[in-house]
Write a protein that holds these residues in place. Structure first.
Motif, PDB file in Angstrom:
ATOM      1  N   UNK A 101      26.704  43.569  67.435  1.00 55.27           N
ATOM      2  CA  UNK A 101      27.121  44.192  68.693  1.00 55.27           C
ATOM      3  C   UNK A 101      28.349  45.044  68.415  1.00 55.27           C
ATOM      4  N   UNK A 102      28.265  46.328  68.750  1.00 57.69           N
ATOM      5  CA  UNK A 102      29.358  47.256  68.470  1.00 57.69           C
ATOM      6  C   UNK A 102      30.447  47.161  69.533  1.00 57.69           C
ATOM      7  N   UNK A 103      31.578  47.763  69.255  1.00 58.11           N
ATOM      8  CA  UNK A 103      32.674  47.859  70.216  1.00 58.11           C
ATOM      9  C   UNK A 103      32.225  48.599  71.463  1.00 58.11           C
ATOM     10  N   UNK A 104      32.714  48.170  72.630  1.00 60.55           N
ATOM     11  CA  UNK A 104      32.535  48.927  73.861  1.00 60.55           C
ATOM     12  C   UNK A 104      31.203  48.788  74.549  1.00 60.55           C
ATOM     13  N   UNK A 105      30.300  47.930  74.044  1.00 61.51           N
ATOM     14  CA  UNK A 105      28.979  47.774  74.652  1.00 61.51           C
ATOM     15  C   UNK A 105      29.080  47.043  75.988  1.00 61.51           C
ATOM     16  N   UNK A 106      30.012  46.104  76.080  1.00 60.98           N
ATOM     17  CA  UNK A 106      30.209  45.339  77.308  1.00 60.98           C
ATOM     18  C   UNK A 106      31.427  45.863  78.050  1.00 60.98           C
ATOM     19  N   UNK A 107      31.581  45.434  79.296  1.00 61.70           N
ATOM     20  CA  UNK A 107      32.714  45.849  80.120  1.00 61.70           C
ATOM     21  C   UNK A 107      33.554  44.635  80.495  1.00 61.70           C
ATOM     22  N   UNK A 108      34.866  44.834  80.544  1.00 65.97           N
ATOM     23  CA  UNK A 108      35.758  43.776  81.014  1.00 65.97           C
ATOM     24  C   UNK A 108      35.805  43.809  82.543  1.00 65.97           C
ATOM     25  N   UNK A 109      36.568  42.889  83.132  1.00 62.98           N
ATOM     26  CA  UNK A 109      36.640  42.807  84.599  1.00 62.98           C
ATOM     27  C   UNK A 109      37.162  44.096  85.214  1.00 62.98           C
ATOM     28  N   UNK A 110      38.022  44.833  84.498  1.00 61.20           N
ATOM     29  CA  UNK A 110      38.581  46.077  85.030  1.00 61.20           C
ATOM     30  C   UNK A 110      37.633  47.252  84.875  1.00 61.20           C
ATOM     31  N   UNK A 111      36.514  47.031  84.195  1.00 60.47           N
ATOM     32  CA  UNK A 111      35.573  48.121  83.933  1.00 60.47           C
ATOM     33  C   UNK A 111      35.811  48.821  82.610  1.00 60.47           C
ATOM     34  N   UNK A 112      36.862  48.421  81.894  1.00 59.24           N
ATOM     35  CA  UNK A 112      37.159  49.024  80.597  1.00 59.24           C
ATOM     36  C   UNK A 112      36.170  48.510  79.554  1.00 59.24           C
ATOM     37  N   UNK A 113      35.855  49.308  78.537  1.00 58.94           N
ATOM     38  CA  UNK A 113      34.975  48.821  77.466  1.00 58.94           C
ATOM     39  C   UNK A 113      35.650  47.720  76.667  1.00 58.94           C
ATOM     40  N   UNK A 114      34.845  46.775  76.200  1.00 68.57           N
ATOM     41  CA  UNK A 114      35.418  45.675  75.416  1.00 68.57           C
ATOM     42  C   UNK A 114      35.918  46.193  74.073  1.00 68.57           C
ATOM     43  N   UNK A 115      36.812  45.422  73.440  1.00 73.71           N
ATOM     44  CA  UNK A 115      37.349  45.830  72.140  1.00 73.71           C
ATOM     45  C   UNK A 115      36.971  44.847  71.044  1.00 73.71           C
ATOM     46  N   UNK A 116      35.776  44.259  71.181  1.00 73.28           N
ATOM     47  CA  UNK A 116      35.306  43.256  70.228  1.00 73.28           C
ATOM     48  C   UNK A 116      33.957  43.658  69.657  1.00 73.28           C
ATOM     49  N   UNK A 117      33.831  43.568  68.350  1.00 77.07           N
ATOM     50  CA  UNK A 117      32.529  43.691  67.722  1.00 77.07           C
ATOM     51  C   UNK A 117      32.189  42.340  67.107  1.00 77.07           C
ATOM     52  N   UNK A 118      30.911  41.991  67.164  1.00 77.19           N
ATOM     53  CA  UNK A 118      30.547  40.704  66.574  1.00 77.19           C
ATOM     54  C   UNK A 118      29.148  40.739  65.993  1.00 77.19           C
ATOM     55  N   UNK A 194      35.336  40.190  65.514  1.00 73.31           N
ATOM     56  CA  UNK A 194      36.544  40.915  65.154  1.00 73.31           C
ATOM     57  C   UNK A 194      37.006  41.738  66.351  1.00 73.31           C
ATOM     58  N   UNK A 195      38.285  41.564  66.712  1.00 76.33           N
ATOM     59  CA  UNK A 195      38.888  42.288  67.828  1.00 76.33           C
ATOM     60  C   UNK A 195      39.790  43.382  67.275  1.00 76.33           C
ATOM     61  N   UNK A 196      39.737  44.547  67.906  1.00 74.58           N
ATOM     62  CA  UNK A 196      40.571  45.670  67.466  1.00 74.58           C
ATOM     63  C   UNK A 196      42.042  45.311  67.602  1.00 74.58           C
ATOM     64  N   UNK A 197      42.888  45.794  66.697  1.00 75.30           N
ATOM     65  CA  UNK A 197      44.318  45.476  66.776  1.00 75.30           C
ATOM     66  C   UNK A 197      44.986  46.178  67.947  1.00 75.30           C
ATOM     67  N   UNK A 198      46.122  45.639  68.372  1.00 74.98           N
ATOM     68  CA  UNK A 198      46.933  46.264  69.412  1.00 74.98           C
ATOM     69  C   UNK A 198      48.252  46.717  68.821  1.00 74.98           C
ATOM     70  N   UNK A 199      49.275  46.761  69.647  1.00 68.66           N
ATOM     71  CA  UNK A 199      50.614  47.166  69.217  1.00 68.66           C
ATOM     72  C   UNK A 199      51.502  45.932  69.133  1.00 68.66           C
ATOM     73  N   UNK A 200      52.123  45.684  67.981  1.00 71.26           N
ATOM     74  CA  UNK A 200      53.016  44.520  67.877  1.00 71.26           C
ATOM     75  C   UNK A 200      54.091  44.555  68.954  1.00 71.26           C
ATOM     76  N   UNK A 201      54.436  43.360  69.501  1.00 76.89           N
ATOM     77  CA  UNK A 201      55.392  43.286  70.601  1.00 76.89           C
ATOM     78  C   UNK A 201      56.451  42.242  70.279  1.00 76.89           C
ATOM     79  N   UNK A 202      57.643  42.451  70.827  1.00 84.57           N
ATOM     80  CA  UNK A 202      58.675  41.431  70.748  1.00 84.57           C
ATOM     81  C   UNK A 202      58.330  40.309  71.724  1.00 84.57           C
TER      82      UNK A 202
END
Length: 360
Positions: A101-118, A194-202
């Motif tokens: 399953x590629x990235x973005x095939x499913x939608x999250x609750x906000x309607x955004x594409x998912x960031x997980x491939x599996x 595998x989930x796409x990386x984000x931005x490191x945060x404090x």
């Protein structure tokens, strides 16, 4: 879970986050038949629906920890293949949910594409006893023996959990295991994620950050899930309706109940909502890799109540609501039930919510 060496190779999990209070239960004590540990399993599975299983001091656990460490590099190698190669093995949903399953095939609750491939690997396709071997790229195909060994150990672990629950619920020893014969066709799978990386945060940035899940929040509709991961990101819904983080623990598997266990116990056991968000703190900059063994019944198993007696009115109302969407009907086969559940989720007819957790 991965070894301490692998866990410690990642940036530390922040100490300031609200962490779920998961019971830690020793596999060794379950193997020895310790009644207190069996009772702890029932408590965990009736309340939060999740617990940590400590694999230390058992041959099975030590073997599984070694296998977990060896599988993570395989996931990295496979996910780094060119997209066109991975798409050769793409899932043929809704006919089959096996494969990539590629990235973005499913939608999250906000309607955004998912960031997980599996990548979903069927137990049947690994064992090759009930269906032909599953086609895979060489990075996975050369590891069939590793996956087969992990499935065998995982099934043994799950049987100890089944036996502990059966003893505490005062039902026959094989009440749950009877529905999980590996020689019969089943929906049991290993899922490599595998989930796409984000931005490191404090750490101070974590407190007020609105989390966007990598996949929609959900319950698992199988029997039991065994999860191994290195980075944080998994969150579970507590009884107050708040999301809490699950801190990775070296040498422990994360165990959770699926919807099938709720059905068989008429709502006594709990299948809890969970989600995966971007890993916290400095971990966010890394690709989050994990894998789960999702144990499901063989396809002809009956979804009938084994324990629980009559259902109180509030639970009856919830069950009737589930029946309207074709989910949780007593007496259906596991395969019919899973198909209806999957289609209800796909079509948006299933309200995502936790199930079960009532008194006997």
């Amino acid at each position: 879970m991965a070894s301490a060496k692998l866990i410690n190779s990642a940036p530390p999990f922040p100490d300031t986050l609200p962490v779920a209070n998961l019971l830690k239960i020793s596999l060794s004590s379950l193997i020895s038949g310790d009644p207190a540990s069996a009772n702890a399993v029932l408590t965990a599975c009736r309340t939060l629906g999740f617990f940590q299983l400590d694999l230390a001091n058992t041959p099975i656990g030590e073997a599984m920890t070694h296998l977990v460490d060896s599988i993570f590099p395989v996931i990295h190698e496979t996910m780094e293949l060119p997209l066109h190669q991975k798409m050769e093995y793409t899932q043929d949903a809704p006919r089959s949910f096996i494969g990539y399953k590629a990235l973005g095939v499913m939608k999250t609750a906000s309607g955004a594409p998912d960031n997980c491939e599996f990548w979903t690997i069927a137990e049947d396709g690994i064992l090759g006893t009930t269906v032909p071997e599953q086609p895979m790229p060489s990075s996975l195909g050369t590891q069939r023996g590793v996956f087969k060994e992990y499935l065998a150990h995982g099934r043994a672990v799950v049987e100890y959990i089944f036996h502990a629950l059966a003893a505490q619920l005062h039902i026959p020893h094989d009440a749950f295991t009877q529905f999980h014969d590996p020689t019969r066709k089943s929906g049991t799978i290993i899922r490599l994620l595998q989930y796409a990386p984000g931005t490191p945060r404090h750490e101070e940035e974590e407190e007020n950050k609105e989390e966007e899940p990598g996949l929609p929040a959900h319950t698992d509709f199988g029997s039991i899930t065994l999860l191994a991961n290195v980075l944080g990101g998994l969150q579970v819904l507590n009884p107050r309706g708040e999301w809490e983080w699950v801190r990775p623990e070296a040498g422990c598997l994360i165990v959770n109940m699926g919807d099938a266990m709720v059905e068989w116990t008429a709502g006594v056991l709990r299948s809890n909502m969970h989600r995966v968000v971007c890993a916290p703190g400095e971990q966010a900059g890394l690709r989050r890799v994990s894998f789960a063994m999702l144990v499901r019944p063989f396809k002809e198993a009956r979804m009938e109540r084994l324990v629980g007696g009559s259902i109180p009115s509030v639970e009856r109302d919830r069950e009737e609501g589930m029946e309207k969407i074709g989910v949780g009907i007593d007496g259906m086969t596991a395969w019919e039930w899973e198909l209806k559940k999957a289609m209800a989720l796909k079509e948006g007819r299933d309200c995502a919510r936790s199930h079960g957790g009532r008194e006997l």
